[in-house]
Design a protein around this motif. Structure first.
Motif, PDB file in Angstrom:
ATOM      1  N   THR A  47       0.674   1.944 -12.510  1.00 44.58           N
ATOM      2  CA  THR A  47       1.320   3.238 -12.350  1.00 44.58           C
ATOM      3  C   THR A  47       1.859   3.352 -10.928  1.00 44.58           C
ATOM      4  O   THR A  47       1.257   2.860  -9.986  1.00 44.58           O
ATOM      5  N   ASP A  48       3.022   3.990 -10.795  1.00 43.32           N
ATOM      6  CA  ASP A  48       3.532   4.271  -9.457  1.00 43.32           C
ATOM      7  C   ASP A  48       4.312   5.583  -9.503  1.00 43.32           C
ATOM      8  O   ASP A  48       4.224   6.318 -10.491  1.00 43.32           O
ATOM      9  N   GLU A  49       5.089   5.849  -8.448  1.00 44.50           N
ATOM     10  CA  GLU A  49       5.697   7.182  -8.371  1.00 44.50           C
ATOM     11  C   GLU A  49       6.704   7.442  -9.493  1.00 44.50           C
ATOM     12  O   GLU A  49       6.996   8.587  -9.796  1.00 44.50           O
ATOM     13  N   ALA A  65      -0.856   7.354  -7.495  1.00 44.33           N
ATOM     14  CA  ALA A  65       0.099   6.625  -6.664  1.00 44.33           C
ATOM     15  C   ALA A  65       0.660   7.598  -5.642  1.00 44.33           C
ATOM     16  O   ALA A  65       0.490   8.809  -5.775  1.00 44.33           O
ATOM     17  N   PHE A  66       1.306   7.045  -4.629  1.00 47.54           N
ATOM     18  CA  PHE A  66       1.800   7.898  -3.552  1.00 47.54           C
ATOM     19  C   PHE A  66       3.298   7.707  -3.410  1.00 47.54           C
ATOM     20  O   PHE A  66       3.797   6.587  -3.548  1.00 47.54           O
ATOM     21  N   TYR A  88       5.508   7.051  -1.203  1.00 48.51           N
ATOM     22  CA  TYR A  88       5.656   6.587   0.182  1.00 48.51           C
ATOM     23  C   TYR A  88       7.092   6.713   0.674  1.00 48.51           C
ATOM     24  O   TYR A  88       7.342   6.755   1.868  1.00 48.51           O
ATOM     25  N   SER A  89       8.041   6.718  -0.275  1.00 48.99           N
ATOM     26  CA  SER A  89       9.442   6.641   0.129  1.00 48.99           C
ATOM     27  C   SER A  89       9.967   7.947   0.692  1.00 48.99           C
ATOM     28  O   SER A  89      11.022   7.983   1.294  1.00 48.99           O
ATOM     29  N   PRO A 102       6.081  13.594   0.516  1.00 45.52           N
ATOM     30  CA  PRO A 102       5.364  12.441  -0.012  1.00 45.52           C
ATOM     31  C   PRO A 102       4.084  12.895  -0.681  1.00 45.52           C
ATOM     32  O   PRO A 102       3.120  13.203  -0.011  1.00 45.52           O
ATOM     33  N   GLN A 103       4.068  12.998  -1.974  1.00 47.55           N
ATOM     34  CA  GLN A 103       2.884  13.530  -2.629  1.00 47.55           C
ATOM     35  C   GLN A 103       2.256  12.496  -3.556  1.00 47.55           C
ATOM     36  O   GLN A 103       2.837  11.450  -3.819  1.00 47.55           O
TER      37      GLN A 103
END
Lengths: 314, 420
Positions: free
Chosen positions: A90-92, A164-165, A167-168, A173-174
């Motif tokens: 999983t990611d943003e 996930a964060f 980062y971009s 950035p949540q």
């Protein structure tokens, strides 16, 4: 007046304190139990039914208004991808992900859907120092971006590697993760988007306790099809999402070393020590100081006495 | 600085007045008693500053990049390794090395060991700056640094370990500032203000012990949230907090040994008579304290392995790496500390301290990064992340040097003019 302890008072007090001890112990033991949410919902994932069509991924993408992916959802070449030799996670932009596994003992692949498991006692929630997480009565573990500081301790704490964060982003950035479609669907008695989209009925939504009964029933009726394990019944203190598999779970990417108790339990030793330090340290160290100061004073008086004595001798 | 001392009889500035009785102006005190031209020329001649310019030349654009384009621009932005070098080194590495403040405060103020008094302020400063820069590293690492005060005032999660860390670091920073204010008051020529701090110094010291015990421990306890992710040899859920606390004891003492050595070696013009003449004995004394702490740490590390019954791990490759860390970071300093103290060799004690400091940082990086996700791939930090970490450390060095050169940290402030 001299007080005497008669046998009767001794017995009374002894019994009283024994009763108190039992009562108190019972109380602490109860507080260690996992909170029961009678209305907690969940999803039973039957991996023997999943064909890896990724309809759930597509539905989640649309429901959560995530950016459309580089490869279309019917592109199966994606299963070979994954960074650092591990499977996709999983990611943003992906709140749920399907991965393919080829266990040697069966002649067909198995597909594992990952998303937030919505723990009974979520580690992300208990590690959050701004209370950004909430476990709703329906069972969803939801996140409030308005108070999050971005420390990412929840990502450290989650044993399933789910949060996930973003980062971009420099300004927003949540943390991003599956919310069980709480705001848009669950609250309004609608099925989560992924469950609704599944063409194979591999995902079954319902009350968690009922799902466990159904899962047991399936295992009992078809012992060749399932291994005798409902993943998520006890892992990390129990999760709202439960899994059935036809091979041992560690062969299809599940972490089977996760303890059968809430993650918080391994932190409790330290948390219990905190009030003790707060209360015991001040008198203890003040006492040390008094002892040291008294010795210094005694030394000084002794020297003065010696000097006076020497003066007298002269 | 050295070259100006023979030219100007009033240097260095170590009191409110020059030798002839005329007062130093504020600008004089900031510029170390030099004219602006002299000050600039000595800045440019110092080769350490050339290196600093190089570090900042690359580092400052990177900081700008981080705040304008997000963390992903300067790190790998890994979801599997949420904490990188900024926290692994900057928070988990800097804080144990800053335990010096509470240790020397306790020794001198609480136990009445006045013989350690000449180094007390340096230990306090070392502590204060270490904590302050741990917060600076945190401000770079946090997703939303402008919300730093949220856990204090906006949304409280008091059951979380990080909540303790946040509160304790914040209060302890205030305690350390209060403990160092007397030095600032002397420098500002306001000795009367010291009176108020002196009254509460015992309270401040005890508060310092409580807060240090708890948050040094809490930093260790943070990792007990990840019992399945960190290699069992580096994580003892029962004893992690006391491992971190105990290693911080010799970490803090070692850092003061190193820092006092560097100051006496490279800024000898700044050292007062009392500091220079007692440093030999004080270093041996600190080394003795550190050797007790290292020994205790070694024993409780072994106790943790026995407690969790992890002996078999020692035979694996991870076990070999663990034993290497223990051998270099713990056993060698232990032997050197003990030998140095017994033979009265300050050099040996300083070597021991240097190795111990490296050992602590190595241990924290192992727990936070290298042995974290030991069942997944290894994360190698982005070069920009490394450079930013170095840049912030360079900033720490500059602030440290700035204060030591000016405030009465390693010398005693003269209220009266000196007799020529």
């Amino acid at each position: 007046m001299k007080t005497q302890t008669s046998r009767r008072t001794l017995l009374k007090k002894g019994l009283g304190s024994a009763a108190a001890a039992i009562f108190l112990r019972a109380k602490t033991a109860r507080s260690h139990n996992i909170k029961r949410y009678p209305n907690s919902c969940g999803v039973l994932v039957d991996m023997t039914r999943c064909i890896g069509c990724r309809s759930c991924e597509a539905a989640c993408n649309a429901e959560q208004k995530l950016p459309s992916p580089a490869l279309p959802f019917d592109d199966r070449s994606l299963f070979a991808q994954g960074r650092h030799g591990s499977k996709r996670r999983t990611d943003e932009n992906h709140f749920t992900v399907i991965n393919r596994y080829d266990p040697p003992e069966i002649d067909h692949p198995l597909f594992r859907k990952i998303q937030c498991n919505h723990c009974q006692e979520p580690a992300c929630l208990s590690s959050c120092f701004v209370n950004a997480y909430t476990k709703t009565p329906e069972g969803a573990v939801i996140y409030n971006p308005d108070v999050c500081v971005g420390c990412r301790t929840c990502m450290i704490a989650c044993p399933f590697y789910i949060p996930a964060f973003r980062y971009s982003s420099a300004l927003h950035p949540q943390i991003v993760k599956c919310q069980f479609c709480y705001e848009t669907r669950l609250k309004n008695n609608l099925l989560p988007a992924c469950v609704e989209a599944c063409p194979q009925e591999a995902l079954l939504f319902g009350k968690r306790e009922k799902l466990i009964k159904i899962a047991r029933h399936r295992i009992r009726n078809d012992r060749d099809r399932y291994v005798d394990h409902i993943y998520g019944e006890y892992e990390a203190g129990g999760t709202s999402w439960l899994y059935l598999s036809s091979v041992e779970f560690d062969q299809v990417g599940f972490d089977t070393t996760i303890p059968h108790e809430p993650i918080l339990n391994s932190v409790k030793n330290f948390l219990a020590m905190v009030p003790m330090v707060l209360t015991i340290w001040p008198p203890l160290f003040a006492g040390f100081h008094l002892l040291a100061a008294r010795r210094a004073r005694a030394e000084k008086t002794r020297q003065e006495n010696n000097r006076e004595k020497a003066d007298e001798d002269v | 600085m050295k070259m100006f001392n023979p030219e100007n009889v009033h240097l260095p500035v170590s009191g409110s007045k020059k030798n002839d009785g005329s007062p130093w102006s504020f600008q004089d005190k900031v510029l170390l008693g030099l004219t602006p031209r002299q000050y600039l020329s000595q800045l440019c001649r110092n080769r350490v500053n050339w290196l600093l310019v190089l570090i900042f030349g690359v580092g400052i654009p990177l900081i700008v990049q981080r705040y304008f384009y997000g963390l992903a621009a300067v790190t790998h932005g890994s979801n599997d390794y949420p904490w990188g070098l900024f926290l692994g080194f900057g928070l988990f590495g800097m804080v144990p090395l800053s335990a010096s403040g509470f240790l020397l405060g306790t020794t001198v103020t609480l136990f009445g060991r006045k013989d350690f008094h000449p180094i007390e302020r340096l230990a306090l400063l070392n502590g204060l700056l270490g904590y302050f820069f741990a917060v600076v590293y945190l401000l770079v690492d946090l997703g939303m640094p402008w919300r730093l005060a949220y856990p204090m005032f906006v949304s409280l999660g008091p059951a979380a370990v990080l909540f303790l860390v946040a509160w304790h670091v914040a209060t302890y920073l205030s305690v350390q500032i209060a403990e160092l204010l007397p030095a600032l008051f002397e420098w500002l020529n306001r000795p009367a203000w010291k009176h108020y701090i002196a009254k509460i110094s015992l309270g401040l010291t005890i508060a310092g012990i409580i807060l240090s015990t708890l948050h040094q421990g809490a930093l260790g306890a943070l990792f007990t949230y990840a019992p399945t992710k960190i290699h069992p040899l580096w994580l003892s859920t029962d004893f992690q907090w006391i491992h971190f606390l105990c290693s911080a004891v010799f970490g803090g003492l070692s850092m003061v040994i190193i820092s006092s050595f560097l100051i006496s070696r490279y800024a000898s013009w700044r050292c007062g008579k009392e500091f220079s003449s007692t440093l030999h004995d004080i270093t041996l004394g600190l080394g003795k304290g550190a050797s007790y702490a290292v020994f205790t740490y070694l024993v409780i590390k072994i106790v943790a392995i026995a407690h969790d019954n992890e002996w078999e791990y020692l035979l694996t490759a991870w076990g070999g790496y663990f034993l290497l860390e223990i051998a270099i970071g713990v056993v060698i300093p232990l032997i050197l500390f003990a030998r140095g103290v017994r033979r009265g060799s300050v050099t040996t004690v300083r070597w021991a301290a240097a190795i111990a400091v490296i050992g602590i940082i190595w241990n924290r990086l192992n727990v936070a990064i290298y042995c974290f996700n030991y069942q997944l791939y290894q994360e190698v930090p982005h070069w920009k992340e490394v450079w930013l970490t170095v840049t912030l450390y360079a900033l720490y060095f500059i602030v440290y040097r700035f204060i030591v050169y000016r405030l009465p940290i390693v010398f005693t402030w003269n209220k009266q003019s000196r007799k020529p």
